[in-house]
Motif scaffolding. Sequence first.
Motif, mmCIF file in Angstrom:
data_model
loop_
_atom_site.group_PDB
_atom_site.id
_atom_site.type_symbol
_atom_site.label_atom_id
_atom_site.label_comp_id
_atom_site.label_asym_id
_atom_site.label_seq_id
_atom_site.Cartn_x
_atom_site.Cartn_y
_atom_site.Cartn_z
ATOM 1 N N ARG A 11 -27.206 10.203 -19.847
ATOM 2 C CA ARG A 11 -27.996 10.709 -21.026
ATOM 3 C C ARG A 11 -27.599 12.487 -21.167
ATOM 4 N NH1 ARG A 11 -32.577 7.690 -21.837
ATOM 5 N NH2 ARG A 11 -32.865 8.493 -23.606
ATOM 6 N N TYR A 12 -27.633 12.433 -22.558
ATOM 7 C CA TYR A 12 -27.409 13.951 -22.983
ATOM 8 C C TYR A 12 -28.624 14.531 -23.099
ATOM 9 C CZ TYR A 12 -22.472 12.546 -24.035
ATOM 10 O OH TYR A 12 -21.097 11.988 -23.927
ATOM 11 N N VAL A 35 -13.379 18.756 -25.669
ATOM 12 C CA VAL A 35 -12.555 17.691 -25.578
ATOM 13 C C VAL A 35 -12.979 16.396 -26.426
ATOM 14 C CG1 VAL A 35 -12.070 15.767 -23.829
ATOM 15 C CG2 VAL A 35 -12.320 18.258 -22.911
ATOM 16 N N LEU A 36 -12.144 16.248 -27.232
ATOM 17 C CA LEU A 36 -12.370 15.017 -28.457
ATOM 18 C C LEU A 36 -12.625 13.739 -27.728
ATOM 19 C CD1 LEU A 36 -9.500 15.983 -30.802
ATOM 20 C CD2 LEU A 36 -12.021 16.419 -31.264
ATOM 21 N N ASN A 70 -18.876 16.809 -22.537
ATOM 22 C CA ASN A 70 -18.841 15.520 -22.394
ATOM 23 C C ASN A 70 -18.474 14.764 -23.678
ATOM 24 O OD1 ASN A 70 -18.650 13.323 -20.131
ATOM 25 N ND2 ASN A 70 -19.961 12.179 -21.386
ATOM 26 N N GLY A 71 -17.391 15.472 -24.645
ATOM 27 C CA GLY A 71 -16.815 14.845 -25.712
ATOM 28 C C GLY A 71 -17.789 15.118 -26.793
ATOM 29 N N LEU A 101 -13.972 7.895 -17.465
ATOM 30 C CA LEU A 101 -12.762 8.288 -16.825
ATOM 31 C C LEU A 101 -11.945 9.196 -17.757
ATOM 32 C CD1 LEU A 101 -11.950 5.412 -14.479
ATOM 33 C CD2 LEU A 101 -12.537 7.775 -13.851
ATOM 34 N N TYR A 102 -11.823 8.727 -18.965
ATOM 35 C CA TYR A 102 -10.897 9.395 -20.035
ATOM 36 C C TYR A 102 -11.323 10.649 -20.132
ATOM 37 C CZ TYR A 102 -8.308 10.491 -24.174
ATOM 38 O OH TYR A 102 -7.651 11.224 -25.154
ATOM 39 N N ILE A 103 -12.623 11.032 -20.515
ATOM 40 C CA ILE A 103 -13.334 12.092 -20.736
ATOM 41 C C ILE A 103 -13.167 13.119 -19.606
ATOM 42 C CG2 ILE A 103 -15.355 13.491 -21.261
ATOM 43 C CD1 ILE A 103 -16.224 11.074 -23.140
#
Length: 421
Positions: free
Chosen positions: A192-193, A396-397, A138-139, A56-58
């Motif tokens: 998964r990335y 996005v960090l 996604n970060g 949710l944060y990302i």
Amino acid sequence: MERAEKKCGLGFHILEFPLHILCDIFFKLPAWSLIRCTTVCTAFKNLITDPSFRQLYISRAPTTCLVLSDRRYVSCIDCRLLCSASNSNHGTSSCLATIGKTPSSTTRSNSPISDHGSRRRFITIDCGRPVNLVNSANGLLCLRTFGFPHDRALYYICNPLSAELMVLPIAPTPINQNLRFSAFGYDALTNRYKILQLVVTSTNQMVAELFQIGDDKWRVIDNNVSSSVSARASSAFDPSLNGALHWITQSPRISELICSFDLNKNEFKWVAPPSHFDDDYLNEISGISVGVLKGCLCLCYVKGSDVFETWLMESYGEVESWTKAFSIDIKSYVGLRPQDKHRPIGFSSSGAMLLKADSGSDSNSHSLVSYSAETGMFRTVDIGGIASNIEATPHVLSFLSLKDMLNVRDNNKVVNVRRLR
């Protein structure tokens, strides 16, 4: 109640806040502040590191950083401080900021970076070898380098904030000059990335290869992909959206202009362009590229020789939802060359467009500018002395370690790289 008042002077303890209020507070904090919060108490750490909170944060976090690479050093810039206040009244002037030479890590005292610029360039890591920037998702950040045995590509996954790097297995197909496309994305359904690369072999066949982070080797999805999916040069500046990768193809068919790759089903699909696109219109535009603007797929291109247009797909997959976001009169770019204007780097979460351009007559000296569609103004991007030949992408960090984000259990697979700042 008196004991609680003695504790904090507020009449209650912070942990007595309802969970949704605590989460809302944490959602508003930058990633580096969340890292500090995890050291406050076990309750904070458990909440912040919970997988549902992380995702949710990302998804809500603003694009606060622009990641820049000068072939070896990767830096993060605070996008909220990108624009120089001194240029706020310059209207539509180009407001160029020349990027200086990269200082040696051993001679930081001779750095041309001013204190003003250093506050913007708040993270710099040394990858240890020349790399190319692929993209962010996604970060996490994906990097690529060449020159390994038989001209194969080597990819890295990086978390700039924690200065961690993961080296992936070498890609199977020699790429030489035949790499048509590569991109990094995230499948939220499986957490998964993945990395996709399209390569043309010596027998002139298009091969699609996929690596899923956590696996031991690459796998070939298709040994003979249709040539219609082959990407144009610089056709995607921010390709990852909705669990898919996107790019502009070389196909002459309008219906095959935008290709996507579903990271969950591992399938190629077509995304319909705006309804006004036909053969005649396509002949009038140049420099078309696809990216993400405010969470939506967008198209950027130059129409004729004097208008830059950006179109937004407000509802993903619905052709009727394409809407013109803004257009710019090319003549308003004072001091910039037309060929530089149709290659955006990306958009900040506020909708500001970031572009790279050559500075003056020196093709090795670059500059960044931002454009706000709301104000119609261009502003200087003060990046504090990043070197020439830059590459950049929105980012996005992430406050979590690379090991936690990728669920890596083997500590030897993740290395810490040298952090210069």
